[in-house]
Design an enzyme around this catalytic site. Structure first.
Site, PDB file in Angstrom:
ATOM      1  N   THR A 184      -1.755   6.330 -75.266  1.00 44.27           N
ATOM      2  CA  THR A 184      -1.090   7.634 -75.323  1.00 44.27           C
ATOM      3  C   THR A 184      -2.048   8.586 -76.047  1.00 44.27           C
ATOM      4  OG1 THR A 184      -0.082   7.205 -77.447  1.00 44.27           O
ATOM      5  CG2 THR A 184       1.161   6.527 -75.516  1.00 44.27           C
ATOM      6  N   GLU A 329       4.655   4.774 -71.852  1.00 42.58           N
ATOM      7  CA  GLU A 329       5.362   3.552 -72.256  1.00 42.58           C
ATOM      8  C   GLU A 329       6.214   2.946 -71.152  1.00 42.58           C
ATOM      9  OE1 GLU A 329       4.730   6.137 -74.028  1.00 42.58           O
ATOM     10  OE2 GLU A 329       4.449   5.647 -76.128  1.00 42.58           O
ATOM     11  N   LYS A 440      13.430  25.026 -85.578  1.00 43.11           N
ATOM     12  CA  LYS A 440      14.663  24.932 -86.375  1.00 43.11           C
ATOM     13  C   LYS A 440      14.941  26.270 -87.052  1.00 43.11           C
ATOM     14  CE  LYS A 440      13.479  20.197 -87.020  1.00 43.11           C
ATOM     15  NZ  LYS A 440      12.011  20.266 -86.922  1.00 43.11           N
ATOM     16  N   TRP A 445      18.903  24.021 -83.778  1.00 38.88           N
ATOM     17  CA  TRP A 445      17.732  23.792 -82.934  1.00 38.88           C
ATOM     18  C   TRP A 445      17.595  24.794 -81.798  1.00 38.88           C
ATOM     19  CZ3 TRP A 445      18.023  17.757 -82.113  1.00 38.88           C
ATOM     20  CH2 TRP A 445      17.589  17.141 -83.286  1.00 38.88           C
TER      21      TRP A 445
END
Ligand code: ADP
Length: 542
Positions: A184, A329, A440, A445
């Site tokens: 990754t 993944e 934030k 959010w």
């Protein structure tokens, strides 16, 4: 236990290429190499040359479990490497050339690669890292003849797979043997190595071929605009063999002009890639008044696809977009091709679902949890951390001891994806943000992704990036950076008015700034870290 009475045949990658080689000798693989030369071959030849390559790898001392790296574009030789390396049980380690030089040598060392196959374009890179990568005993340049190089132990690919070699069939491996390794990008900390088994690759390839996956089948001509060096090209190099599809490999030139040319000359019906590529293709089609009649479906993912892109592709070019979410993944983690389910719905309802990042496809279970690990409502609005598990989801990372990557839930471990998402009662997910990129404001959010997607719907906005910057009163507020069409002046009011209908009013960015370039990571995602650093001292208007 009463055992089922089936044959013990292992799920191996060699079985995919054997199938394609036996049955699809007349199905083309069309590749443009790094010199721009076009190669027309077919699945039977690809298999044969992959077998020759396997024989040559053994001659160079490669054994089961050894890691063999590639730093290469999408072409026929890279495809042969996919099958030749895995066929004998060695591990195909695809290295992303867009990573920084230091990261590349770190990855090669961590993987302890024995041999590295490189396109000539990456010769300077190989020369720069060779002295720091002692495990590599041979560099193989993907050319006919060896170019001039300071590398001491270099050979040319076509010399290596010497045609006079007597080839042997693939060995029967255990399906749990390691097959591929892909790191990754590691925007935080060092890159992490995801190691897939043969079994995992075959299963995820099968899922990719299903009707609600990418419906890959032998009638298709597939243009692979996803780099084969990342996330195994979204399993498509394997799926094309499993299905016996025509495969078009574009080489290094991923310009819209080149992609459109391939689509039209090779009658491409299906393609896949990140949204940025298709945004530039659509712009090119508009500017040149060109059409792409053969293309009827696209899989778009890797980052959020703006709804305006999907609408234009479908309304103006007849291309249905399947919006998928996934990660190294697990490769494909969701599927967005639920045509049979949404056909009866209103146009608006269809589009609303299409704009989400797909839903569960058998094989990858998804779950949303809050900070205490409790499942959150599947109500389409409550955000939570997205978890995943399944037979082709990474259980851990190569040579890395880090328990924080998975949960210790009562029903067994789940992979923590690092994505914040919502899920509706039908299982459709919407990616709110990477946990580390969410803005934030006043404790609530704001999704940078939703702001960006709404912003690219504004006239003249080619690309947009929203980042949260420190704010005295609210903690953080969104700053919107836009890349505008050449010559288009910044019109903040017009951009904010285009965003307004799509988001809560308190989400609207406090300021819009035009930039010359939006930085991207090695895997093509907007590099928020660079932007946050770049605008660190930004002063909000009073
Ligand atoms: P890396 O982690 O190396 O950058 P990956 O390609 O594995 O590379 O990235 C996976 C991440 O990409 C996901 O965790 C998610 O944040 C993002 N992503 C993938 N598909 C989508 C999508 N359809 N919408 C939003 N984000 C996506």
């Amino acid at each position: 236990m009463l055992r089922g009475l089936n044959m013990d045949r292992q799920l191996l990658i060699s079985g995919l290429i054997d199938y394609a080689g036996r049955n699809h000798s007349s199905t083309e693989v069309v590749a443009t190499d790094s010199t721009g030369t076009l190669h027309r071959t077919n699945w039977t030849n690809i298999r044969w040359r992959a077998l020759q390559l396997s024989t040559a790898l053994k001659r160079h001392g490669i054994q089961q479990g050894d890691r063999v790296a590639t730093i290469a574009w999408n072409d026929h030789r890279h495809l042969e490497l996919y099958y030749g390396i895995t066929g004998i049980g060695s591990v195909l380690h695809t290295v992303n050339p867009r990573l920084r030089e230091q990261q590349i040598s770190w990855i090669i060392n961590h993987a302890e690669d024995q041999m590295v196959f490189i396109d000539p374009d990456f010769l300077p890179l190989a020369e720069a890292v060779a002295s720091e990568t002692p495990s590599v005993h041979t560099w193989v340049i993907l050319t006919n003849e060896l170019p001039e190089t300071s590398l001491e132990n270099a050979i040319a690919y076509e010399d290596m797979i010497d045609r006079s070699d007597a080839v042997e069939e693939w060995p029967l491996l255990d399906e749990w043997s390691a097959a591929t390794l892909c790191y990754t990008s590691g925007t935080t900390g060092n890159p992490k190595g995801v190691m897939q088994s043969h079994r995992s690759i075959v299963l995820q390839t099968w899922a990719t071929c299903t009707g609600d996956g990418h419906d890959v089948n032998s009638s298709q001509s597939i243009l692979l605009a996803v780099p084969m060096f990342h996330v195994n090209g979204w399993a498509i190099p394997f799926a094309a063999a499993m299905a016996g599809s025509k495969l078009v490999l574009p080489g290094p030139d991923l310009s819209p002009e080149a992609l459109v040319r391939h689509i039209n000359t090779e009658n491409v019906t299906f393609s896949a890639g990140v949204p940025t590529i298709w945004l530039s293709v659509v712009q090119y089609l508009k500017e040149t008044d060109t059409d792409i009649p053969s293309l009827n479906r696209l899989a778009v993912g890797g980052s959020a696809a703006p709804r305006s892109l999907m609408d234009t592709l479908e309304d103006d070019y007849g291309v249905f977009v399947s919006h998928v979410w996934g990660m190294t993944e697990m490769t494909q983690g969701s599927a967005g091709r639920f045509t049979h389910r949404i056909q009866g719905l209103s146009r608006e309802e269809q589009r609303r679902r299409q704009a989400m990042a797909g839903r569960e496809l058998y094989g990858v279970e998804l779950r949303l949890v809050d900070g205490d690990g409790e499942e959150v409502e599947r109500d389409g609005v409550t955000p939570g951390e997205l978890l995943a598990r399944g037979p082709w989801v990474a259980a851990s990372y190569f040579e890395l001891d880090d328990e924080s990557t998975h949960t210790s839930s009562p029903d067994g471990p789940w992979l923590r994806t690092g994505d914040v998402a919502t899920m509706d009662d039908e299982g459709y997910i919407s990616i709110v943000d990477r946990a580390k990129d969410v803005i934030k404001s006043g404790g609530e959010w704001i999704s940078s992704i939703e702001l960006e997607n709404a912003a690219v719907g504004a006239p003249g906005v080619l690309e947009a990036a929203a980042v949260g910057l420190p704010h005295q009163r609210w903690g953080e507020r969104p700053l919107l950076l836009v890349l505008l069409e050449a010559g288009k002046p910044l019109n903040t009011t017009e951009i904010l008015e285009s965003i307004r209908p799509h988001v809560a009013s308190w989400w609207l960015p406090d300021e819009v700034v035009a930039v010359d370039e939006i930085p991207h990571t090695g895997t093509g995602k907007i590099d928020k870290k660079v932007l946050r650093d770049q605008f660190a001292g930004f002063e909000w208007p009073k």
